[in-house]
Structures are given as structure tokens and as C-alpha cells.
Design a protein around this motif. Structure first.
Motif, short mmCIF file in Angstrom:
data_model
loop_
_atom_site.label_atom_id
_atom_site.label_comp_id
_atom_site.label_asym_id
_atom_site.label_seq_id
_atom_site.Cartn_x
_atom_site.Cartn_y
_atom_site.Cartn_z
N GLU A 3 6.47 -10.47 6.20
CA GLU A 3 5.52 -9.59 6.88
C GLU A 3 6.08 -9.08 8.21
O GLU A 3 5.86 -7.94 8.59
CB GLU A 3 4.18 -10.30 7.10
N ILE A 4 6.83 -9.92 8.90
CA ILE A 4 7.47 -9.50 10.15
C ILE A 4 8.51 -8.42 9.86
O ILE A 4 8.59 -7.41 10.57
CB ILE A 4 8.08 -10.70 10.89
N VAL A 5 9.31 -8.63 8.82
CA VAL A 5 10.32 -7.63 8.44
C VAL A 5 9.64 -6.30 8.11
O VAL A 5 10.08 -5.24 8.57
CB VAL A 5 11.17 -8.14 7.26
N ILE A 6 8.57 -6.36 7.36
CA ILE A 6 7.85 -5.12 7.00
C ILE A 6 7.30 -4.45 8.24
O ILE A 6 7.46 -3.24 8.43
CB ILE A 6 6.72 -5.43 5.99
N GLU A 7 6.69 -5.21 9.13
CA GLU A 7 6.12 -4.63 10.34
C GLU A 7 7.19 -3.99 11.21
O GLU A 7 7.03 -2.89 11.71
CB GLU A 7 5.36 -5.70 11.14
N ARG A 8 8.32 -4.66 11.38
CA ARG A 8 9.41 -4.11 12.20
C ARG A 8 10.02 -2.88 11.55
O ARG A 8 10.43 -1.95 12.22
CB ARG A 8 10.48 -5.18 12.46
N ALA A 9 10.09 -2.86 10.22
CA ALA A 9 10.61 -1.67 9.53
C ALA A 9 9.64 -0.50 9.69
O ALA A 9 10.06 0.63 9.89
CB ALA A 9 10.83 -1.98 8.05
N LEU A 10 8.35 -0.78 9.62
CA LEU A 10 7.36 0.28 9.78
C LEU A 10 7.32 0.81 11.20
O LEU A 10 6.87 1.92 11.44
CB LEU A 10 5.97 -0.21 9.35
N ALA A 11 7.80 0.02 12.16
CA ALA A 11 7.81 0.44 13.56
C ALA A 11 8.89 1.51 13.82
O ALA A 11 8.87 2.15 14.86
CB ALA A 11 8.04 -0.77 14.48
N LEU A 12 9.79 1.69 12.87
CA LEU A 12 10.84 2.70 13.01
C LEU A 12 10.28 4.07 12.69
O LEU A 12 9.31 4.20 11.95
CB LEU A 12 12.00 2.40 12.06
N ASP A 13 10.92 5.09 13.22
CA ASP A 13 10.53 6.47 12.91
C ASP A 13 11.40 7.01 11.78
O ASP A 13 11.97 8.09 11.89
CB ASP A 13 10.67 7.35 14.15
N VAL A 50 0.85 -1.18 0.00
CA VAL A 50 0.00 0.00 0.00
C VAL A 50 0.89 1.24 0.00
O VAL A 50 2.09 1.17 0.28
CB VAL A 50 -0.98 0.01 1.20
N GLU A 51 0.30 2.37 -0.29
CA GLU A 51 1.07 3.61 -0.44
C GLU A 51 1.88 3.95 0.80
O GLU A 51 3.04 4.36 0.70
CB GLU A 51 0.12 4.77 -0.77
N GLU A 52 1.30 3.76 2.00
CA GLU A 52 2.03 4.06 3.23
C GLU A 52 3.27 3.18 3.36
O GLU A 52 4.33 3.64 3.81
CB GLU A 52 1.14 3.87 4.47
N GLU A 53 3.16 1.91 2.97
CA GLU A 53 4.31 1.00 3.03
C GLU A 53 5.36 1.41 2.00
O GLU A 53 6.55 1.40 2.30
CB GLU A 53 3.86 -0.43 2.78
N GLN A 54 4.92 1.78 0.82
CA GLN A 54 5.86 2.21 -0.22
C GLN A 54 6.62 3.45 0.24
O GLN A 54 7.83 3.55 0.04
CB GLN A 54 5.13 2.50 -1.52
#
Length: 154
Positions: A99-109, A69-73
Motif C-alpha cells: 500500500e505504501i508503494v502504491i501510494e508513493r507511485a500515485l504521488a508521482l505526476d 480501482v480504475e484510477e490506480e489501474q
């Protein structure tokens, strides 16, 4: 925070070799890490470990295509998404690990997540699950971002 994670990866062969969080925090502080960095790293690692435990309980295989999705991109950026797809096609990551890698990456600021930090996330996920990438993949994960051109999405 990532310096602490890399230190843990290099110092403790397996996650179960790490001392309890309170003792680990003292050891990390004695080595010279900042208390805020230690705290952030331990919280991040605890969340990763919780998610990695869920992944090991699930064995379903995915044959679908992952759309971002756009937010992930925006948060990951094209180089990180390309690298994740490369790791999945090379069978280094399962769809659930992805999916875990994506979630942990998105958890960063951080937007977009640097390729170097994404590589640390992947290494920490594999480490937390007691898995080790083969030698060639290890070189790719620990290689310098400047040494290679970014992977492009096709």
C-alpha cells in the motif's frame, strides 16, 4: 528526482547515515543535482519515511485479495501492478508495504508509472525501513526494464 533517490540509495547504506535535510541538500547540490530535483526528492522521501514508520507499527497480516480501482489501474499500468503482485507473492513486500508503494507511485505526476521508477520506489521503501532484498530479488529490482518481458496479471 529519481536520480537523487538512486544516488541516496547507492551512497548511504542506511537512511540514518544520511545527514540532516539541510546538510544533505547542500551535499546533493555540490554533487551536481538541480535544486528542484533535490527539493522534490527530499519531500517525497520525507513522506515515504512517515508512511514507512506507520507500517512498522502495524503487524497485522492480510490474507485478502487487493483489487485496484480504475484510477490506480490507469496510474500504475498493468506491468507495475503485475510487478507489485510478484513482489508480494515472493514475500518481498507485506500487504502494508504494498500500500505504501502504491501510494508513493500515485504521488508521482506520471501515468502510467514506469517499471523502472516503481523499482526505485520499492528499493527506497525497503531502504527506509532498513531492510535489504536478497541477492536474486535485488538483481530483479535493479535489472533493466528492456531485459525482461513485462509481468502480466493472471
Amino acid at each position: 528526482m529519481f536520480d537523487v533517490l538512486v544516488y541516496l540509495y547507492e551512497t548511504y547504506y542506511r537512511p540514518d547515515a544520511c545527514p540532516e535535510p539541510a546538510a544533505l541538500a547542500k551535499k546533493l547540490s555540490a554533487v551536481g543535482f538541480d535544486d528542484v530535483e533535490i527539493s522534490e526528492a527530499l519531500v517525497w522521501l520525507t513522506d515515504l519515511t512517515a508512511m514507512a514508520g506507520v507500517e512498522q507499527a502495524l503487524t497485522a497480516a492480510s490474507t485478502g485479495t487487493r483489487f485496484y480501482v480504475e484510477e490506480e489501474q490507469d496510474a500504475l499500468g498493468a506491468p507495475a501492478i503485475g510487478f507489485i503482485q510478484f513482489l508480494e507473492s515472493a514475500k518481498v513486500l507485506s500487504p502494508l508495504q504494498r500500500e505504501i508503494v502504491i501510494e508513493r507511485a500515485l504521488a508521482l505526476d506520471e501515468m502510467p508509472v514506469s517499471l523502472g521508477k516503481l523499482k526505485v520506489i520499492v528499493l527506497m521503501l525497503l531502504w527506509s525501513q532498513g531492510k535489504e532484498p536478497d541477492a536474486l530479488m535485488f538483481d530483479d529490482l535493479f535489472g533493466s526494464d528492456e531485459d525482461q518481458a513485462p509481468r502480466l496479471l493472471h
